[in-house]
Design a protein around this motif. Structure first.
Motif, PDB file in Angstrom:
ATOM      1  N   LEU A  29      13.213  24.911  -4.327  1.00  0.00           N
ATOM      2  CA  LEU A  29      14.483  24.210  -4.525  1.00  0.00           C
ATOM      3  C   LEU A  29      15.106  23.718  -3.231  1.00  0.00           C
ATOM      4  O   LEU A  29      15.602  22.605  -3.164  1.00  0.00           O
ATOM      5  N   LEU A  30      15.063  24.570  -2.198  1.00  0.00           N
ATOM      6  CA  LEU A  30      15.731  24.224  -0.943  1.00  0.00           C
ATOM      7  C   LEU A  30      15.289  22.880  -0.360  1.00  0.00           C
ATOM      8  O   LEU A  30      16.128  22.053  -0.005  1.00  0.00           O
ATOM      9  N   TRP A  32      14.041  20.280  -1.751  1.00  0.00           N
ATOM     10  CA  TRP A  32      14.458  19.167  -2.584  1.00  0.00           C
ATOM     11  C   TRP A  32      15.958  18.894  -2.394  1.00  0.00           C
ATOM     12  O   TRP A  32      16.400  17.761  -2.262  1.00  0.00           O
ATOM     13  N   ALA A 123       4.890  22.655  -3.507  1.00  0.00           N
ATOM     14  CA  ALA A 123       6.267  23.079  -3.251  1.00  0.00           C
ATOM     15  C   ALA A 123       6.382  23.734  -1.876  1.00  0.00           C
ATOM     16  O   ALA A 123       7.377  23.541  -1.167  1.00  0.00           O
ATOM     17  N   ILE A 124       5.354  24.501  -1.471  1.00  0.00           N
ATOM     18  CA  ILE A 124       5.370  25.106  -0.128  1.00  0.00           C
ATOM     19  C   ILE A 124       5.281  24.006   0.930  1.00  0.00           C
ATOM     20  O   ILE A 124       5.912  24.080   1.982  1.00  0.00           O
ATOM     21  N   GLY A 125       4.500  22.956   0.634  1.00  0.00           N
ATOM     22  CA  GLY A 125       4.402  21.825   1.560  1.00  0.00           C
ATOM     23  C   GLY A 125       5.759  21.172   1.773  1.00  0.00           C
ATOM     24  O   GLY A 125       6.121  20.806   2.895  1.00  0.00           O
ATOM     25  N   MET A 126       6.528  21.040   0.671  1.00  0.00           N
ATOM     26  CA  MET A 126       7.876  20.482   0.803  1.00  0.00           C
ATOM     27  C   MET A 126       8.753  21.371   1.666  1.00  0.00           C
ATOM     28  O   MET A 126       9.561  20.897   2.461  1.00  0.00           O
ATOM     29  N   LEU A 127       8.569  22.684   1.512  1.00  0.00           N
ATOM     30  CA  LEU A 127       9.365  23.616   2.314  1.00  0.00           C
ATOM     31  C   LEU A 127       8.992  23.508   3.796  1.00  0.00           C
ATOM     32  O   LEU A 127       9.857  23.627   4.667  1.00  0.00           O
ATOM     33  N   LEU A 128       7.706  23.248   4.062  1.00  0.00           N
ATOM     34  CA  LEU A 128       7.274  23.078   5.455  1.00  0.00           C
ATOM     35  C   LEU A 128       8.001  21.892   6.085  1.00  0.00           C
ATOM     36  O   LEU A 128       8.459  21.953   7.232  1.00  0.00           O
ATOM     37  N   LYS A 129       8.121  20.801   5.315  1.00  0.00           N
ATOM     38  CA  LYS A 129       8.835  19.632   5.839  1.00  0.00           C
ATOM     39  C   LYS A 129      10.310  19.975   6.123  1.00  0.00           C
ATOM     40  O   LYS A 129      10.870  19.567   7.145  1.00  0.00           O
ATOM     41  N   ALA A 131      11.440  22.925   6.865  1.00  0.00           N
ATOM     42  CA  ALA A 131      11.427  23.770   8.058  1.00  0.00           C
ATOM     43  C   ALA A 131      11.370  22.902   9.304  1.00  0.00           C
ATOM     44  O   ALA A 131      12.059  23.160  10.298  1.00  0.00           O
ATOM     45  N   MET A 132      10.553  21.826   9.248  1.00  0.00           N
ATOM     46  CA  MET A 132      10.450  20.924  10.402  1.00  0.00           C
ATOM     47  C   MET A 132      11.799  20.248  10.689  1.00  0.00           C
ATOM     48  O   MET A 132      12.194  20.117  11.847  1.00  0.00           O
TER      49      MET A 132
END
Lengths: 185, 179
Positions: A29-30, A32, A123-129, A131-132
């Motif tokens: 969720l974060l 997004w 979804a983890i890939g989105m979270l990586l972005k 984080a960046m």
């Protein structure tokens, strides 16, 4: 009321968080929320958004709904917060009802399990972005970079809980990052 | 009987709402104790099944409580459970967010905002690594993670739904191919 931000309609807040709530699987969720609110709709800056992420970790409740309340409150006060929270829960609530009726069938199909694992990985890939983006927003001088690395290490290597970590790191971080010049806001 | 169950749901879930610091994981143990052992609303197997469902559902996994409500009293049970789980913690969060918002521009607020930013950045980075480990940490998962992050960096127009679907399709093809 702050003059800076343009007034955002409650309908826009509802529609934004309704889709986020409905389509966010695997705890994704974060990223997004950050992408919609900061990048796409430009309702807040990264600098305004990410402190809410840290706050939502120490407050009771689910992080993603807390962040939606933080954003809703920032945009439209109590009405905005209630709208964002209601929107976040509408879709999942009905999905859960649907699942309650059909889960025994669904969980037994390997093809569905594979697809859901793929959704979770994306979804983890989105979270990586996300984080960046957070790293970029925080890396303006040496002290915040050190705090960032220390926070990461506290959780990953010293296995401290999220709450302990935030309560431990925040005072140190505030001390180190205390603005020496006049605040520009 | 009906009111008794609904009141029971409120009595169990509303305090857990305030205890759920750090998200849903904090309440699994006490919820299981109350719902399975003390009140016997659901069997241990049902509780585990609900836990598995929530991993595959959108939204916060504490909606597990809504499934227990559904089992007890259908739609009304699910609704009462959801409200009990979210209203107490949301009021606390709202009060904090409003206080935070009111003091914007004060020097200490600016300092706290700057101080929280790197803490949040560290938390999110740690979250990525933990989720990667939880997912099994395979090459397949790693490739999709890096691919999605790269796609998001390169294009501002990509819609998250499309990326999630792409992840599903890639894993589906890998599964068909026997990986």
């Amino acid at each position: 009321m702050e003059a800076k931000a343009p007034r955002v309609s409650l309908a826009a807040i509802y529609s934004c968080f309704f889709w986020i709530g409905l389509f966010s699987f695997g705890g994704g969720l974060l990223p997004w929320i950050q992408r919609e609110v900061v990048n796409t709709r430009k309702w807040m800056s990264d600098e305004e958004f990410f402190p809410g992420v840290a706050l939502s970790q120490v407050l009771p409740g689910v992080n993603s709904t807390n962040i939606s309340i933080y954003v809703g409150q920032h945009l439209r006060g109590a009405a905005g917060a209630a709208t964002a929270l209601g929107a976040m829960l509408t879709g999942p609530f009905f999905m859960v009802l649907l699942a309650a009726a059909s889960y025994k069938i669904v969980l037994g199909v390997p093809a569905i399990q594979a697809a859901m694992a793929g959704v979770a990985a994306a979804a983890i890939g989105m979270l990586l972005k996300t984080a960046m983006s957070a790293v970029q927003a925080a890396s303006k001088s040496l002290p915040p970079i050190l705090i960032m690395v220390a926070t990461f290490a506290a959780i990953e290597f010293f296995k401290l809980s999220l709450v302990t970590t935030v309560l431990l790191m925040t005072p140190v971080s505030v001390f180190l990052c205390w603005p020496r010049e006049k605040p520009d806001a | 009987m009906r009111e008794e169950n609904l009141i029971g749901l409120i009595a169990v879930l509303a305090p857990l709402s305030l205890a759920s610091v750090g998200g849903a994981t904090a309440i699994y143990a006490p919820l299981q104790h109350e719902a399975v052992e003390l009140r016997q609303w659901v069997t241990p197997q049902e509780f585990l099944d609900y836990f598995a469902i929530m991993r595959f559902m959108p939204g916060p996994s504490s909606l597990l409580g809504a499934l227990i409500g559904w089992k007890l009293e259908g739609v009304w049970g699910a609704l009462v459970a959801t409200l009990s789980l979210y209203i107490p913690s949301s009021l606390v969060c709202f009060a904090a967010a409003r206080t935070w918002h009111r003091f914007r521009g004060r020097p200490w607020h600016t300092a706290l905002e700057r101080g929280l930013l790197p803490v949040a950045a560290g938390l999110v980075c740690a979250g990525v690594l933990s989720l990667f480990q939880l997912s099994g940490g395979s090459l397949k998962v790693g490739a999709v993670i890096v691919g999605v992050a790269a796609a998001l960096t390169l294009s501002k127009k990509l819609h998250p739904t499309g990326l999630l679907l792409a992840g599903a399709v890639i894993f589906e093809m890998a599964w068909l191919a026997g990986y």
